[in-house]
Design a protein around this motif. Structure first.
Motif, mmCIF file in Angstrom:
data_model
loop_
_atom_site.group_PDB
_atom_site.id
_atom_site.type_symbol
_atom_site.label_atom_id
_atom_site.label_comp_id
_atom_site.label_asym_id
_atom_site.label_seq_id
_atom_site.Cartn_x
_atom_site.Cartn_y
_atom_site.Cartn_z
ATOM 1 N N ARG B 231 -52.745 8.748 -3.030
ATOM 2 C CA ARG B 231 -52.752 8.018 -1.764
ATOM 3 C C ARG B 231 -53.395 9.194 -0.829
ATOM 4 O O ARG B 231 -54.125 8.911 0.079
ATOM 5 C CB ARG B 231 -51.191 7.769 -1.305
ATOM 6 C CG ARG B 231 -50.825 6.736 -2.279
ATOM 7 C CD ARG B 231 -50.070 6.240 -1.531
ATOM 8 N NE ARG B 231 -49.342 4.779 -1.872
ATOM 9 C CZ ARG B 231 -48.294 4.096 -1.973
ATOM 10 N NH1 ARG B 231 -47.165 4.704 -1.268
ATOM 11 N NH2 ARG B 231 -48.179 2.804 -2.318
ATOM 12 N N LEU B 232 -53.146 10.337 -0.836
ATOM 13 C CA LEU B 232 -53.602 11.517 0.221
ATOM 14 C C LEU B 232 -55.152 11.519 0.042
ATOM 15 O O LEU B 232 -55.999 11.467 0.943
ATOM 16 C CB LEU B 232 -53.142 12.766 -0.188
ATOM 17 C CG LEU B 232 -51.599 12.822 0.320
ATOM 18 C CD1 LEU B 232 -51.085 14.268 -0.105
ATOM 19 C CD2 LEU B 232 -51.779 12.749 1.890
ATOM 20 N N ASP B 234 -57.042 9.114 -0.932
ATOM 21 C CA ASP B 234 -57.851 8.051 -0.467
ATOM 22 C C ASP B 234 -57.696 7.690 0.886
ATOM 23 O O ASP B 234 -57.734 6.826 1.318
ATOM 24 C CB ASP B 234 -57.044 6.869 -1.366
ATOM 25 C CG ASP B 234 -58.210 6.294 -2.316
ATOM 26 O OD1 ASP B 234 -57.839 5.461 -3.393
ATOM 27 O OD2 ASP B 234 -59.521 6.584 -2.120
ATOM 28 N N SER B 235 -57.309 8.700 1.532
ATOM 29 C CA SER B 235 -57.033 8.444 3.083
ATOM 30 C C SER B 235 -57.911 9.518 4.000
ATOM 31 O O SER B 235 -58.662 10.082 3.387
ATOM 32 C CB SER B 235 -55.445 8.885 3.393
ATOM 33 O OG SER B 235 -55.192 10.284 3.369
ATOM 34 N N HIS B 236 -57.696 9.176 5.171
ATOM 35 C CA HIS B 236 -58.440 10.306 6.057
ATOM 36 C C HIS B 236 -58.210 11.575 6.155
ATOM 37 O O HIS B 236 -59.065 12.612 6.045
ATOM 38 C CB HIS B 236 -58.382 9.626 7.470
ATOM 39 C CG HIS B 236 -56.972 9.945 7.880
ATOM 40 N ND1 HIS B 236 -55.848 8.882 7.642
ATOM 41 C CD2 HIS B 236 -56.511 10.676 8.916
ATOM 42 C CE1 HIS B 236 -54.882 9.490 8.264
ATOM 43 N NE2 HIS B 236 -54.887 10.370 9.066
ATOM 44 N N ILE B 237 -56.972 12.030 5.516
ATOM 45 C CA ILE B 237 -56.495 13.131 5.293
ATOM 46 C C ILE B 237 -57.421 13.740 4.366
ATOM 47 O O ILE B 237 -57.764 15.008 4.375
ATOM 48 C CB ILE B 237 -54.976 13.393 5.101
ATOM 49 C CG1 ILE B 237 -54.079 12.805 6.398
ATOM 50 C CG2 ILE B 237 -54.679 14.778 4.831
ATOM 51 C CD1 ILE B 237 -52.813 12.862 6.143
ATOM 52 N N ARG B 239 -59.989 12.856 3.039
ATOM 53 C CA ARG B 239 -61.559 13.041 3.449
ATOM 54 C C ARG B 239 -61.672 14.106 4.281
ATOM 55 O O ARG B 239 -62.546 14.878 3.948
ATOM 56 C CB ARG B 239 -62.123 11.721 4.096
ATOM 57 C CG ARG B 239 -62.052 10.655 2.902
ATOM 58 C CD ARG B 239 -62.866 9.454 3.763
ATOM 59 N NE ARG B 239 -62.095 8.775 4.901
ATOM 60 C CZ ARG B 239 -61.525 7.795 4.742
ATOM 61 N NH1 ARG B 239 -61.320 7.089 3.527
ATOM 62 N NH2 ARG B 239 -60.965 7.266 5.882
ATOM 63 N N ALA B 240 -60.745 14.393 5.084
ATOM 64 C CA ALA B 240 -61.008 15.501 6.145
ATOM 65 C C ALA B 240 -60.825 16.865 5.111
ATOM 66 O O ALA B 240 -61.645 17.719 5.128
ATOM 67 C CB ALA B 240 -59.956 15.616 7.157
ATOM 68 N N GLU B 242 -61.785 17.170 1.989
ATOM 69 C CA GLU B 242 -63.041 17.513 1.282
ATOM 70 C C GLU B 242 -64.179 17.996 2.117
ATOM 71 O O GLU B 242 -64.922 18.839 1.945
ATOM 72 C CB GLU B 242 -63.347 16.037 0.697
ATOM 73 C CG GLU B 242 -62.590 15.795 -0.881
ATOM 74 C CD GLU B 242 -63.396 14.801 -1.539
ATOM 75 O OE1 GLU B 242 -62.801 13.673 -1.631
ATOM 76 O OE2 GLU B 242 -64.654 15.114 -1.859
ATOM 77 N N ALA B 243 -64.246 17.344 3.075
ATOM 78 C CA ALA B 243 -65.340 17.732 4.213
ATOM 79 C C ALA B 243 -65.039 19.229 4.645
ATOM 80 O O ALA B 243 -66.065 19.964 4.721
ATOM 81 C CB ALA B 243 -64.865 16.586 5.467
ATOM 82 N N VAL B 256 -62.455 17.142 12.744
ATOM 83 C CA VAL B 256 -61.502 17.766 12.000
ATOM 84 C C VAL B 256 -60.745 18.821 12.712
ATOM 85 O O VAL B 256 -61.391 20.031 12.537
ATOM 86 C CB VAL B 256 -61.821 17.852 10.789
ATOM 87 C CG1 VAL B 256 -60.735 18.335 9.751
ATOM 88 C CG2 VAL B 256 -62.327 16.747 9.900
ATOM 89 N N PRO B 257 -59.439 18.919 13.090
ATOM 90 C CA PRO B 257 -58.704 19.921 13.516
ATOM 91 C C PRO B 257 -58.724 20.777 12.246
ATOM 92 O O PRO B 257 -57.624 20.658 11.513
ATOM 93 C CB PRO B 257 -57.459 19.492 14.132
ATOM 94 C CG PRO B 257 -57.239 18.298 13.607
ATOM 95 C CD PRO B 257 -58.548 17.492 12.872
ATOM 96 N N ARG B 260 -54.807 22.718 11.773
ATOM 97 C CA ARG B 260 -53.819 21.606 11.335
ATOM 98 C C ARG B 260 -54.294 21.156 9.852
ATOM 99 O O ARG B 260 -53.097 20.953 9.179
ATOM 100 C CB ARG B 260 -53.900 20.481 12.222
ATOM 101 C CG ARG B 260 -52.364 19.900 12.800
ATOM 102 C CD ARG B 260 -52.564 18.666 13.763
ATOM 103 N NE ARG B 260 -53.235 19.230 14.879
ATOM 104 C CZ ARG B 260 -53.623 18.192 15.725
ATOM 105 N NH1 ARG B 260 -53.522 17.081 15.627
ATOM 106 N NH2 ARG B 260 -54.389 18.843 16.937
ATOM 107 N N LEU B 264 -51.658 21.358 6.678
ATOM 108 C CA LEU B 264 -50.989 20.236 5.970
ATOM 109 C C LEU B 264 -51.327 20.502 4.515
ATOM 110 O O LEU B 264 -50.317 20.235 3.697
ATOM 111 C CB LEU B 264 -51.808 18.877 6.691
ATOM 112 C CG LEU B 264 -51.188 17.897 6.089
ATOM 113 C CD1 LEU B 264 -49.677 17.813 6.725
ATOM 114 C CD2 LEU B 264 -52.088 16.760 7.035
#
Lengths: 323, 406, 263
Positions: B231-232, B234-237, B239-240, B242-243, B256-257, B260, B264
């Motif tokens: 789930r993580l 596949d979410s914006h989190i 992706r952030a 990976e980026a 992307v902060p 934080r 996380l």
């Protein structure tokens, strides 16, 4: 609060700190030189260090069983053992670089670091394997040379053994030789050039790969010498003893300014003194509540604090310039 | 079609062999390999899930009845799989090299150990151990405590460069170990090197024996951990993260902060270790600082790297391979060598009985880890099962994303 | 009327080198360009505007809010986004994923949503993918949505960076040499795209550029930097004829400039 006692032990603690500091300085040199030319933390340096100690102990034990240890002049034995340790560790370092680091030179930074961790673990067990097969034991004790135990009383509260003097003199000799090598010879200049700017150095005709190997050789040799001295000083070694001093020496290198050779020497001394004082005084002041192992935490705390508040270290980083 | 038959046959055959030769480590290995085969070979998804489900839920416990040690191995694999999945988030997804991961495992373990045993009476005076049912509550307590520890340890170091971050986390791991070893004075929190025992075990439904009970509990937790990971990812989190791993500067410039996001990642990874720590201490009944050293941190790292950084199946396979190597292969080699020694076997004229007694292959975990790390970095840094793009893809015909069949 | 973006007195030094010296800059709408010889301080100025560097002196305001001291991600959240001189895509992620990350600042979901996947999560995600798809369409990359970024040809990578930056719904877009390495045809296409973006989305765009033809054709206003100072500003034609500008570009001696000065 027994102030007399606190003041009384000061000279002894100071001496211990200096001894420890020189040891850390010698090991730290290996980390800092390699970081200077490659911006890479040679995690396996702690094993290169203890490997020197093992080479030393094997030679001494062989001499002992052949009956020559008592017959040869101790200075000769000492020099032989230290040189052997330096050579062995230096060659090991060069080999490790060729096999495990050079293929990864262009990879993102974390990849060679992980490889270095792997090498470190591998070497620990290789040493264990060898000693298990050779001597059926891997916790080895350095044979005593009686001369080492002679103590001189300097003051009523301070005495120093020949052993400590030997370590200090040897370390000083080594640090001085390195200083001369790096600053007064062509090779040293080449090393400093590669550390500054690899591309420019190669354009000037310097064989960068050879210099890098040489850096590992010298850094490894320093570590090997430190290993032998460590064995002489603390007597008991096993393949896993290198880990903690290695980590602390790395802290010392960062403390002084990673990549900075005088920095490594200074950082080693400072850390050694800090640790000696922390170990003695913390224990006394808290009535034994803080045991000896806390001095290890102390060194790690120094590392964390330095990296957060002054990552350049005391004398400043010397890392490759960007073109 | 052939593959489907082969898969079923492999599993059935190996299970039968285990039943016939419960003492043979090789046979058990064959069983495990058959499961791996089921996983990688191209058979319909329903068959794969079905076979693996039956194997894990039915066959494995049955094998446990024949040889309890194998169930123990399977449970250990599960524990380390959860740890590897946790470290996978930190190292694989977010790209932060954490060398002190075992600290979170320790924190979770001690949190239950202290209150689940009479030890807490030394601190609080009385009222302990807590009733065993509290174990289930402490699964969440351990999670929270480890997550908080993750944030606390992460805060000072988030701005550090990758290799420095690695060394500092190593330092933190060592600090936790030394603390565990020394916090027996002035207040006795951890009982130092003597460890804490006896630690209470949870009540199990249907009166299942403990070895089976822990096995199923671990399996359940691993399933949840895998779900959370997916789930993580596949979410914006995800992706952030990976980026951030790809290019920190650009990620930050895109909003992307960093601090934080890193905290996380740390907290999420730590929480899995915390939960498993609680399970571990209840399972072992006895813990001491020896179980939480740098060796364990590197072991988990080796699992993630072997399996494939950022890859969920990779983490599970990596955990399996490394645990099996240590618990079965090395140990088996040790036992086999001993048998040969006792039988007076000679190799090329050299009697094995003359081998030094100190030579015990079971102790050479470090060599195994070391070889894995070096070889993987040089020859296959992406791992055995590289993170595949199982993420959603934009369909060509419509604007609504469709899930990709892995 | 307050300008959308206003910077004045910006000074930035690196050690002894003054990279930017008391530069004022303001813009409101349309496409503006900053030009100047290499080493003039253009990218340094961008870095100051977007929070990568903190200015040693001066104020930067956007929509009335001060940007000095804010982190780059905070500045992006406020509505200022940029691209990079050397393309900085997320190389191993697909094109659509790159754009999705660009939208990070606008995502109103939390950790709990990511863990539990409530209906709200799915709605928001669908919206993100929809919007990402539209942005890719806009830059002409819709059919390459699932390609890994590093496999895209150079021109496509530049356009992807643009789409990614648009993901954050900026009011001001800063593009650092967007046509570098492009043919005249491709550059022309990109400029057409930028003009459409300004018309459709009401963006303001600030370019750093070396391609004079592009600059003159597409800019509403041109500013010239040299040695960290503003030496001319105005309509493209005015600046083209300015004597100081001509001297800065053509009358330059080849005396070496410090290799460490970022441009």
């Amino acid at each position: 609060m027994d102030y007399a006692l606190l003041i009384g032990i000061f000279p002894q603690v100071l001496l211990d700190g200096i001894l420890l500091g020189f040891m850390y300085a010698l090991i730290a040199l290996g980390y800092t030189m390699v970081y200077g030319v490659l911006e890479f933390i040679n995690f396996a340096h702690s094993e290169i260090f203890i490997f020197g100690a093992f080479v030393g102990v094997e030679i001494l034990l062989s001499l002992q069983s052949a009956g020559w240890l008592a017959r040869l002049p101790w200075v000769v034995v000492l020099i032989l053992v230290i040189l052997a340790g330096m050579l062995a560790s230096g060659l090991l370092a060069v080999t490790v670089e060729r096999v495990a680091y050079r293929p990864l030179r262009t990879a993102p930074r974390l990849i060679p670091l992980i490889s270095a961790i792997g090498v470190s673990f591998f070497l620990q067990d290789v040493i264990r394997l060898f000693e298990s097969m050779w001597r059926n034991a891997f916790n080895l004790v350095y044979p005593t040379m009686d001369v080492m135990n002679i103590r001189f009383e300097l003051t009523s509260t301070l005495d120093v053994s020949v052993r400590s003097l030997v370590v200090i003199v040897a370390a000083l000799l080594m640090l001085w030789s390195l200083h001369v090598l790096v600053n007064r010879t062509k090779i040293g200049t080449a090393i400093r050039a590669v550390a500054e700017d690899q591309a420019a150095a190669s354009l000037m005709g310097i064989n960068v790969n050879r210099i890098i190997s040489l850096t590992f050789l010298i850094g490894g040799a320093m570590g090997g010498a430190a290993g032998v001295l460590f064995g002489i000083q603390y007597s008991l070694i096993n393949p896993y003893t290198g880990f903690i001093p290695g980590l602390k020496a790395f802290t010392a290198a960062v403390l002084g300014g990673i990549g900075n050779i005088p920095g490594a020497m200074l950082g080693g001394l400072v850390l050694g003194l800090l640790e000696a004082f922390a170990a003695s005084y913390m224990s006394l002041l808290t009535g034994g509540a803080f045991g000896a192992e806390y001095k290890d935490i102390f060194a790690f705390s120094v590392l964390i604090l330095i990296l957060i508040f002054r990552p350049k270290g005391l004398l400043g980083e010397v890392v490759r310039g960007r073109a | 079609m052939i593959r489907a038959v082969a898969a079923v046959a492999a599993v059935a055959l190996s299970v039968t062999l285990v039943d016939l030769f419960p003492r043979s480590i090789l046979v058990f290995l064959a069983f495990q390999l058959s499961l791996l085969y089921v996983y990688v070979t191209r058979i319909p998804a329903w068959l794969r899930t079905g076979l693996l489900g039956v194997a894990l839920l039915v066959l494995m416990p049955l094998i446990g009845f024949r040889n309890g040690y194998y169930l123990e191995v399977a449970t250990q694999v599960g524990i380390f799989a959860a740890l590897a999945l946790g470290l996978n988030i930190v190292v694989g997804l977010a790209g932060l090299l954490d060398l002190g991961y075992v600290a979170f495992f320790a924190v979770g373990a001690y949190s239950w150990a202290i209150v689940g045993s009479p030890h807490a009476n030394l601190i609080f005076g009385g009222g302990f151990p807590l009733a065993p049912g509290w174990f289930y509550v402490f699964l969440f307590v351990g999670l929270a405590v480890a997550a908080i520890t993750g944030v606390l340890l992460g805060l000072p170091v988030m701005r550090l460069r990758g290799d420095y971050l690695a060394i500092v986390t190593l330092g933190f791991g060592e600090v936790i170990r030394v603390l565990a070893n020394n916090l027996d004075k002035p207040i006795n929190l951890t009982n130092g090197p003597k460890g804490i025992t006896p630690i209470g075990r949870p009540p199990l439904p249907f009166g299942i024996p403990y070895s089976e009970g822990f096995y199923f509990l671990v399996l359940l937790i691993v399933a949840v951990v895998i779900l959370v990971n997916r789930r993580l990812e596949d979410s914006h989190i995800g992706r952030a993260w990976e980026a951030m791993r790809e290019d920190e500067l650009a990620a930050q410039a895109m909003g992307v902060p960093l601090v934080r996001a890193k905290l996380l990642a740390f907290a999420c990874g730590a929480s899995f270790a915390g939960v498993m720590g609680v399970v571990f201490s209840a399972k072992q009944i006895f813990i001491n600082p020896e179980s939480f050293t740098f060796l364990e941190s590197i072991g988990v790292l080796a699992m993630v790297i072997l399996g494939g950084m950022g890859s969920i199946p990779g983490a599970v396979v990596g955990a399996t391979v490394v645990t099996v190597l240590n618990l079965q292969v090395l140990k088996g080699f040790s036992l086999w060598l001993n048998e040969l020694k006792n039988a007076g076997v000679t190799v090329l004229g050299y009697s094995l009985a003359d081998l030094p007694t100190q030579l015990e292959p079971a102790k050479y975990e470090r060599m195994v880890f070391g070889i894995i790390l070096v070889l993987m970095m040089i020859f296959r840094p992406q791992g055995i099962f590289p993170a595949r793009r199982r993420q959603r893809e934009l369909a060509h015909t419509d604007k609504v994303p469709t899930a990709v069949v892995p | 009327m307050t300008a959308l973006f206003d910077a004045h007195g910006i000074t930035k030094c690196f050690g002894g080198l003054v990279a930017i010296n008391r530069v004022d800059y303001a813009l409101d709408r349309g496409i503006s360009s900053i030009i100047g010889p290499n080493g003039a301080g253009k990218t340094t100025l961008f870095n100051v505007f977007t929070g990568l560097y903190e200015p040693d002196a001066g104020e930067v305001t956007f929509r009335g809010r001060s940007l000095v001291g804010l982190r780059p991600d905070q500045i992006t959240a406020l509505g200022v986004c940029r691209t990079f001189q050397n393309i900085r895509l997320f190389a191993n992620m697909t094109a659509i994923e790159n754009v999705l990350v660009g939208m990070h600042a606008r995502v109103r979901l939390g950790l709990w949503d990511a863990l539990t996947h409530p209906p709200r999560f799915h709605t928001v995600e669908r919206g993100l993918w929809q919007r990402g798809s539209e942005l890719l369409e806009r830059v002409g990359l819709r059919d390459k949505a699932n390609e890994i970024a590093r496999n895209l040809p150079y021109g496509d990578q530049r356009r992807l960076e643009l789409a990614r930056a648009l993901g954050s719904e900026p009011a001001l877009l800063l593009l650092d040499e967007p046509t570098a390495g492009m043919t005249q045809g491709e550059a022309g296409h990109l400029m057409g795209l930028l003009r459409r973006l300004v018309a459709d989305l009401g963006l303001a765009i600030l370019l750093i550029e070396h391609n004079m033809r592009v600059v003159m054709e597409v800019s509403d206003r041109v500013t010239v930097l040299d040695h960290g100072e503003k030496i001319a500003e105005g309509l493209p034609r005015e600046v083209q004829g300015d004597a100081r500008v001509i001297e800065a570009y053509l009358g330059r001696s080849s005396a070496s400039r410090s290799p460490r000065a970022p441009s």
